[in-house]
Design a protein around this motif. Sequence first.
Motif, PDB file in Angstrom:
ATOM      1  N   ALA B 105      69.294  34.378  23.643  1.00 23.26           N
ATOM      2  CA  ALA B 105      68.494  33.819  22.550  1.00 23.26           C
ATOM      3  C   ALA B 105      68.412  32.315  22.718  1.00 23.26           C
ATOM      4  O   ALA B 105      69.396  31.677  23.083  1.00 23.26           O
ATOM      5  CB  ALA B 105      69.149  34.146  21.211  1.00 23.26           C
ATOM      6  N   VAL B 106      67.246  31.763  22.486  1.00 20.62           N
ATOM      7  CA  VAL B 106      67.074  30.319  22.530  1.00 20.62           C
ATOM      8  C   VAL B 106      66.599  29.866  21.159  1.00 20.62           C
ATOM      9  O   VAL B 106      65.637  30.414  20.627  1.00 20.62           O
ATOM     10  CB  VAL B 106      66.025  29.909  23.592  1.00 20.62           C
ATOM     11  N   ARG B 113      65.382  37.367  25.289  1.00 20.21           N
ATOM     12  CA  ARG B 113      65.205  37.958  26.622  1.00 20.21           C
ATOM     13  C   ARG B 113      66.496  38.644  27.007  1.00 20.21           C
ATOM     14  O   ARG B 113      67.512  38.482  26.330  1.00 20.21           O
ATOM     15  CB  ARG B 113      64.865  36.862  27.645  1.00 20.21           C
ATOM     16  N   LYS B 114      66.427  39.419  28.087  1.00 23.52           N
ATOM     17  CA  LYS B 114      67.659  40.046  28.577  1.00 23.52           C
ATOM     18  C   LYS B 114      67.867  39.703  30.046  1.00 23.52           C
ATOM     19  O   LYS B 114      66.921  39.640  30.825  1.00 23.52           O
ATOM     20  CB  LYS B 114      67.569  41.569  28.415  1.00 23.52           C
ATOM     21  N   GLN B 125      73.443  29.563  39.344  1.00 19.85           N
ATOM     22  CA  GLN B 125      72.385  30.576  39.398  1.00 19.85           C
ATOM     23  C   GLN B 125      71.962  31.003  38.005  1.00 19.85           C
ATOM     24  O   GLN B 125      70.792  31.296  37.747  1.00 19.85           O
ATOM     25  CB  GLN B 125      72.876  31.796  40.178  1.00 19.85           C
ATOM     26  N   LEU B 126      72.935  31.036  37.108  1.00 18.16           N
ATOM     27  CA  LEU B 126      72.613  31.438  35.738  1.00 18.16           C
ATOM     28  C   LEU B 126      71.667  30.429  35.102  1.00 18.16           C
ATOM     29  O   LEU B 126      70.684  30.772  34.452  1.00 18.16           O
ATOM     30  CB  LEU B 126      73.902  31.566  34.913  1.00 18.16           C
ATOM     31  N   HIS B 132      63.866  29.975  34.701  1.00 20.77           N
ATOM     32  CA  HIS B 132      62.740  30.870  34.987  1.00 20.77           C
ATOM     33  C   HIS B 132      62.336  31.667  33.763  1.00 20.77           C
ATOM     34  O   HIS B 132      61.158  31.889  33.505  1.00 20.77           O
ATOM     35  CB  HIS B 132      63.113  31.845  36.114  1.00 20.77           C
ATOM     36  N   LEU B 133      63.355  32.090  33.029  1.00 22.76           N
ATOM     37  CA  LEU B 133      63.115  32.971  31.890  1.00 22.76           C
ATOM     38  C   LEU B 133      62.334  32.256  30.797  1.00 22.76           C
ATOM     39  O   LEU B 133      61.446  32.810  30.162  1.00 22.76           O
ATOM     40  CB  LEU B 133      64.474  33.409  31.346  1.00 22.76           C
TER      41      LEU B 133
END
Lengths: 594, 205
Positions: B105-106, B113-114, B125-126, B132-133
């Motif tokens: 959640a943002v 998103r998941k 990487q996270l 990207h998400l």
Amino acid sequence: MSKNSTSIAGSGPGSGTGDYFTPYPDEVLENVLENVLVFLKTRRDRNAVSLVCKSWYRAEAYTRSDLFIGNCYAVSPQRVLNRFKRIRSVSLKGKPRFADFSLVPADWGAHFTPWASAMASGYRALEKIYLKRMSVTDDDLAMIAHSFANLKELVLVCCDGFGTGGLSVIVSQCRNLRVLELNEDEVSDDEIDWISCFPSEGTSNLESLCFDCVECAINFDALERLVARSPLLKKLRLNRYVSIGQLYRLTLRAPQLTHLGTGSFGQFEGDNQELDSRASFAACKSVVCLSGFREIAPEYLPMIYPVCANLTSLNLSYANINAEQLKPVIRQCHKLQVFWALDSIGDEGLEAVADTCKDLRELRIFPLNPSENAEGLVSEVGLLAISIGCRKLESILYFCQRMTNAAVVAMSENCPNIIVFRLCIIGRYRPDRITGQPMDEGFGAIVKNCKKLTRLAISGLLTDQAFSYIGQYGKLVRTLSVAFNGDSDTGLKYILEGCVSLQKLEIRDSPFGDMGLQSGLHHFYNMRFVWLSSCRVTRQGCLDIATRLPKLVVEVFRRDEEEGGERDDFVETLYMYRSLDGPRADAPQFVKIL
Amino acid sequence: MSLETSNITSEPPSTTINVNNEIFIDLNDTELTLGLPGESRKLEAKRKFPDVFVLKLGRNDQHDMTECSVVTKSSPSKEQIVGWPPVKCYRKNTTINDCKYVKVAVDGAPYLRKLDLQLYTCYQQLLCAFEHLFSSCFTIRNILNETKLMDPANGTVYVTTYEDKDGDWMLVGDVPWKMFVESCKRIRLMKNSETIDGSDLLKKF
């Protein structure tokens, strides 16, 4: 050595004794000795023999075949090779035990490479290698594979630094390999199908294959073929990538197994190994030791009923099962001597164990939720039940949230054969749950009543009084673990002055300082190591010890690898040990050797 | 592995900790007192976060660690004590799933998103995945060896937090990557009102 052993008169040829008349020439004596010494196996006996005189020392060195080195930095490989010429089996230990709990930085040391290269030239006939807490690389494994044509056994415990690539070299090149045991190692996944690298033709001599710690998928078909052509296979411990259906197939291939690690003991999605609901492990008539259950589907537990009556060892410590699920199993395990489980079985589960397992020698209860805030699933109730039901208990490791002195005292009285007592009250500084008193009296009773006690781990709220008891009564204690205990330096003083057999001392987060440490000066050379972390020892204090005891290697470091080793006024970690060959040359930058 | 911890002894720890010369923490509230049951103990304060968090990523690729590991103000019993209880880390994972989808959640974004945490091997990487998400919302900026999540439009900085198995909201980056994956239930990127120009970036608690 072929000498004429019937000649006993006079000073024979080549005796080289000179001035006085010896009825028995040295060579004869040595020859006789060697024939006798082959019967001496234990290193204690052999060490004693080697101290008698030079002649006995030589004879013993010539006939020793099993080498044990408790601290790889206590002696150099070269010194070992110079003394012992005919070693067939090597046992080597490296990092201090607290490395298991992330208290030692990854690149601290304990590299196997120098040992591998030295032995590659000196001990070509080596048959067995046993390593614990060593850093072993794939190159080391390759060196082993290429140097020791006669290698029969490779056992790696709590090691790291290698991967499935190294394993593939071992299994393909070591044609005489009978035992390959990987126990709690960290094995990297090099994406190599190492199981397929075993020689594929003819029967194999494999007796033991344990890879339960290898965290990557394996080629099941190759494994099945390997098991099918290994008629001598007695021990098989699978990893969690083997489903219960696959396990079942393997047991049909190897009904002669005595030790079985069941892998996941669960179904996989899309698993086409359908399991007959009536299937069981009845084929395993010889299994006495059962472990695994990594991702247990509890509804399959009844499959093990047919083997329960023969079991002497059962390890359910990865299985989150409750008392109701445990009872039908444990009720049949009358011969059980070793039992490991999670505290999910609760006090009720322990009571069931106490009711049935009258022959129990070793119990280990691990926490399902290893947090200080977790609900306590086992307590003094379970401990008391075990003490009443399992009078032959020798070794216990028990994690709990709270405990009472009364239960610990009861165990000390009911189980006088206890050799290893490790109680871990997860909540730090917690007193007796009922009386609110420190846990001094409980641990005091253990050291006093358990006269064979050699290993002790303490926890909970403890004052210097507890240490006074340990020093006073713990005369046989060789290993002592202390964490978040004690009031002052006096506690450490009691230990170091009283525990005359102490070999391994590991202490963390306790208020022990330079003064306490000083009281051990007379004893440190007799010990394998001393570990003090997050205590109150200063750099100057450590320097004093290092100066007074030149053969002691005094290492100081910080867990986060910051140079200097100090955090505020104190040394963060002190690790010291005796060494015949001085400070090690491979210490990383962050380790300061005083 | 390096989780910072205060030296827990029977005396109260020092009141400030200098961690990599970056963050000053008042540890009065984490003072550990010895007491028998029945004595009153300090109320355990729920964990609070600094207004801005700097996620400093590992020195090299091998360490899945942040350089800046923070002992946050929290109840003593919830503090991360390295190596305690003395249970080997592989024992702490009794159930391991093959994929680990968590909701992300943002603050301010209209929907969640998941992410499958198993796809990544480190915090770097996270963060890239977040970028990207939510590509419309923010980018990763590298400033002075620090990596942050920031909305370029208005300079808003986001704090990465997650809910763990115990139901507590934690700062992302404290624990080794594997431990994080195992204990993370969901992730929330909290909007921080401070801009990147704020000089008291690190000192608030």
